[in-house]
Scaffold this motif. Sequence first.
Motif, PDB file in Angstrom:
ATOM      1  N   GLU A 122       0.924  -1.327  -0.101  1.00  0.00           N
ATOM      2  CA  GLU A 122       0.038  -0.099   0.122  1.00  0.00           C
ATOM      3  C   GLU A 122       0.992   1.263  -0.114  1.00  0.00           C
ATOM      4  OE1 GLU A 122      -2.606  -0.272   3.336  1.00  0.00           O
ATOM      5  OE2 GLU A 122      -3.510  -2.121   2.998  1.00  0.00           O
ATOM      6  N   GLU A 123       1.963   1.118   0.609  1.00  0.00           N
ATOM      7  CA  GLU A 123       3.060   2.358   0.684  1.00  0.00           C
ATOM      8  C   GLU A 123       4.321   1.838   1.186  1.00  0.00           C
ATOM      9  OE1 GLU A 123       1.976   5.969   3.393  1.00  0.00           O
ATOM     10  OE2 GLU A 123       3.311   4.650   4.764  1.00  0.00           O
ATOM     11  N   LEU A 124       5.168   2.504   0.551  1.00  0.00           N
ATOM     12  CA  LEU A 124       6.847   2.069   0.806  1.00  0.00           C
ATOM     13  C   LEU A 124       7.391   3.502   0.902  1.00  0.00           C
ATOM     14  CD1 LEU A 124       9.026   0.167   1.219  1.00  0.00           C
ATOM     15  CD2 LEU A 124       9.277   0.221  -1.412  1.00  0.00           C
ATOM     16  N   ARG A 125       8.021   3.658   1.929  1.00  0.00           N
ATOM     17  CA  ARG A 125       8.795   4.997   2.437  1.00  0.00           C
ATOM     18  C   ARG A 125      10.209   4.567   2.486  1.00  0.00           C
ATOM     19  NH1 ARG A 125       5.429   9.068   6.258  1.00  0.00           N
ATOM     20  NH2 ARG A 125       3.564   8.646   5.439  1.00  0.00           N
ATOM     21  N   ILE A 126      11.261   5.272   1.872  1.00  0.00           N
ATOM     22  CA  ILE A 126      12.824   4.763   1.759  1.00  0.00           C
ATOM     23  C   ILE A 126      13.293   6.107   2.231  1.00  0.00           C
ATOM     24  CG2 ILE A 126      14.345   4.260   0.195  1.00  0.00           C
ATOM     25  CD1 ILE A 126      12.379   3.214  -1.659  1.00  0.00           C
ATOM     26  N   LEU A 127      14.520   5.616   3.034  1.00  0.00           N
ATOM     27  CA  LEU A 127      15.748   6.646   3.628  1.00  0.00           C
ATOM     28  C   LEU A 127      16.947   5.876   3.084  1.00  0.00           C
ATOM     29  CD1 LEU A 127      16.644   9.193   4.992  1.00  0.00           C
ATOM     30  CD2 LEU A 127      16.804   7.910   6.825  1.00  0.00           C
ATOM     31  N   ALA A 128      17.639   6.463   2.333  1.00  0.00           N
ATOM     32  CA  ALA A 128      18.707   5.959   1.746  1.00  0.00           C
ATOM     33  C   ALA A 128      20.019   7.067   2.075  1.00  0.00           C
ATOM     34  CB  ALA A 128      18.724   5.241   0.431  1.00  0.00           C
ATOM     35  N   THR A 129      21.341   6.350   2.371  1.00  0.00           N
ATOM     36  CA  THR A 129      22.360   6.934   2.437  1.00  0.00           C
ATOM     37  C   THR A 129      23.394   6.232   1.739  1.00  0.00           C
ATOM     38  OG1 THR A 129      23.256   6.272   4.650  1.00  0.00           O
ATOM     39  CG2 THR A 129      21.814   8.189   4.838  1.00  0.00           C
ATOM     40  N   SER A 130      24.805   6.516   1.766  1.00  0.00           N
ATOM     41  CA  SER A 130      25.725   5.620   1.098  1.00  0.00           C
ATOM     42  C   SER A 130      25.823   4.260   1.572  1.00  0.00           C
ATOM     43  CB  SER A 130      27.035   6.290   1.144  1.00  0.00           C
ATOM     44  OG  SER A 130      27.600   6.527   2.100  1.00  0.00           O
ATOM     45  N   ASP A 131      25.798   4.105   2.817  1.00  0.00           N
ATOM     46  CA  ASP A 131      25.773   2.482   3.234  1.00  0.00           C
ATOM     47  C   ASP A 131      24.754   2.349   4.198  1.00  0.00           C
ATOM     48  OD1 ASP A 131      28.446   2.094   2.307  1.00  0.00           O
ATOM     49  OD2 ASP A 131      29.457   3.448   4.056  1.00  0.00           O
ATOM     50  N   LEU A 132      23.691   2.965   4.341  1.00  0.00           N
ATOM     51  CA  LEU A 132      22.665   2.445   5.416  1.00  0.00           C
ATOM     52  C   LEU A 132      21.322   3.278   4.841  1.00  0.00           C
ATOM     53  CD1 LEU A 132      22.210   1.356   8.332  1.00  0.00           C
ATOM     54  CD2 LEU A 132      22.176   3.750   9.005  1.00  0.00           C
ATOM     55  N   GLY A 133      20.288   2.186   4.964  1.00  0.00           N
ATOM     56  CA  GLY A 133      19.064   2.489   4.608  1.00  0.00           C
ATOM     57  C   GLY A 133      17.975   2.098   5.653  1.00  0.00           C
ATOM     58  N   VAL A 134      16.649   2.691   5.254  1.00  0.00           N
ATOM     59  CA  VAL A 134      15.454   2.006   6.022  1.00  0.00           C
ATOM     60  C   VAL A 134      14.430   2.237   5.340  1.00  0.00           C
ATOM     61  CG1 VAL A 134      14.129   2.386   8.003  1.00  0.00           C
ATOM     62  CG2 VAL A 134      16.361   2.982   8.188  1.00  0.00           C
ATOM     63  N   THR A 135      13.470   0.896   5.116  1.00  0.00           N
ATOM     64  CA  THR A 135      12.301   0.982   4.345  1.00  0.00           C
ATOM     65  C   THR A 135      11.129   0.826   5.483  1.00  0.00           C
ATOM     66  OG1 THR A 135      12.455  -1.407   3.811  1.00  0.00           O
ATOM     67  CG2 THR A 135      13.430   0.132   2.174  1.00  0.00           C
ATOM     68  N   TRP A 136      10.093   1.437   4.875  1.00  0.00           N
ATOM     69  CA  TRP A 136       8.967   1.200   6.089  1.00  0.00           C
ATOM     70  C   TRP A 136       7.753   0.965   4.797  1.00  0.00           C
ATOM     71  CZ3 TRP A 136      12.025   5.408   6.185  1.00  0.00           C
ATOM     72  CH2 TRP A 136      12.663   5.635   8.028  1.00  0.00           C
ATOM     73  N   PHE A 137       7.634  -0.418   5.062  1.00  0.00           N
ATOM     74  CA  PHE A 137       6.321  -1.116   4.114  1.00  0.00           C
ATOM     75  C   PHE A 137       4.977  -1.380   5.124  1.00  0.00           C
ATOM     76  CE2 PHE A 137       4.035  -5.017   3.505  1.00  0.00           C
ATOM     77  CZ  PHE A 137       3.743  -4.978   2.151  1.00  0.00           C
ATOM     78  N   LEU A 138       4.013  -0.938   4.169  1.00  0.00           N
ATOM     79  CA  LEU A 138       2.807  -0.915   4.889  1.00  0.00           C
ATOM     80  C   LEU A 138       1.899  -1.580   3.664  1.00  0.00           C
ATOM     81  CD1 LEU A 138       0.330  -0.446   6.725  1.00  0.00           C
ATOM     82  CD2 LEU A 138       0.053   1.855   5.353  1.00  0.00           C
ATOM     83  N   GLY A 139       1.343  -2.685   3.917  1.00  0.00           N
ATOM     84  CA  GLY A 139       0.789  -3.570   3.094  1.00  0.00           C
ATOM     85  C   GLY A 139      -0.079  -4.720   3.622  1.00  0.00           C
ATOM     86  N   VAL A 140      -0.735  -5.476   2.776  1.00  0.00           N
ATOM     87  CA  VAL A 140      -1.377  -6.781   3.211  1.00  0.00           C
ATOM     88  C   VAL A 140      -0.780  -7.921   2.588  1.00  0.00           C
ATOM     89  CG1 VAL A 140      -3.704  -7.897   3.029  1.00  0.00           C
ATOM     90  CG2 VAL A 140      -3.568  -5.493   3.216  1.00  0.00           C
ATOM     91  N   LEU A 141      -0.627  -8.973   3.750  1.00  0.00           N
ATOM     92  CA  LEU A 141       0.063 -10.178   3.556  1.00  0.00           C
ATOM     93  C   LEU A 141      -1.029 -11.284   3.632  1.00  0.00           C
ATOM     94  CD1 LEU A 141       3.471 -10.254   5.377  1.00  0.00           C
ATOM     95  CD2 LEU A 141       2.970  -9.375   2.969  1.00  0.00           C
TER      96      LEU A 141
END
Length: 193
Positions: A122-141
């Motif tokens: 439903e939604e994917l937010r992403i924060l990325a740097t040269s070596d580190l990243g975070v994803t925030w997934f919202l959805g239905v499984l």
Amino acid sequence: MNPDIRVARAQDCPKAGPAISHQPSAISHQPSAVSEQRVTEIIRRHSETMSNRDLSSDLSDSLGEAERRLQAAQLASNVRELTDLIDDAAWFTGPDGNIYTKQDDLDAHRTGYQVLSRVHEEELRILATSDLGVTWFLGVLEGVVGGQPMVARMRYTRTWIRGESGDWKIIAAHAMLLADGGDTDAKAEPGNA
């Protein structure tokens, strides 16, 4: 909707089946594979990356691609692809509050304990740097976990590290069941990564 499929609630989630260990002894208190020096280097590179928006955009795109590869691998229970996408030192907090390892997650797919039939982002937010990243997934499984049908609306927060080759790997993740997923009588637990 199939009447046998229910949406999971955190308080209804049973412990994972025999394929996944819940023994406290499985948790290692050894120093993390990500050393203090590595963290310092990541922070330094993060500062450099934040000043270069084009690089940041490219990194966000590549991390988004890695996240979608993960979703496809989960859907197919592709253990080889999951092995490539999850760091050997990774730890996961499941929706039941327990801590799991990479091997626990792979075993759930390898043994058929967890078989997904649908992953709907439903939604994917992403924060990325040269070596580190975070994803925030919202959805239905949707699928079968421990032999029980399940549908669950989930929020996953995944922390990724980027290797020298440019490949992203999950180093930590947290899964959370959301109460607004529909029918609230499910007894199944979604996977961890």
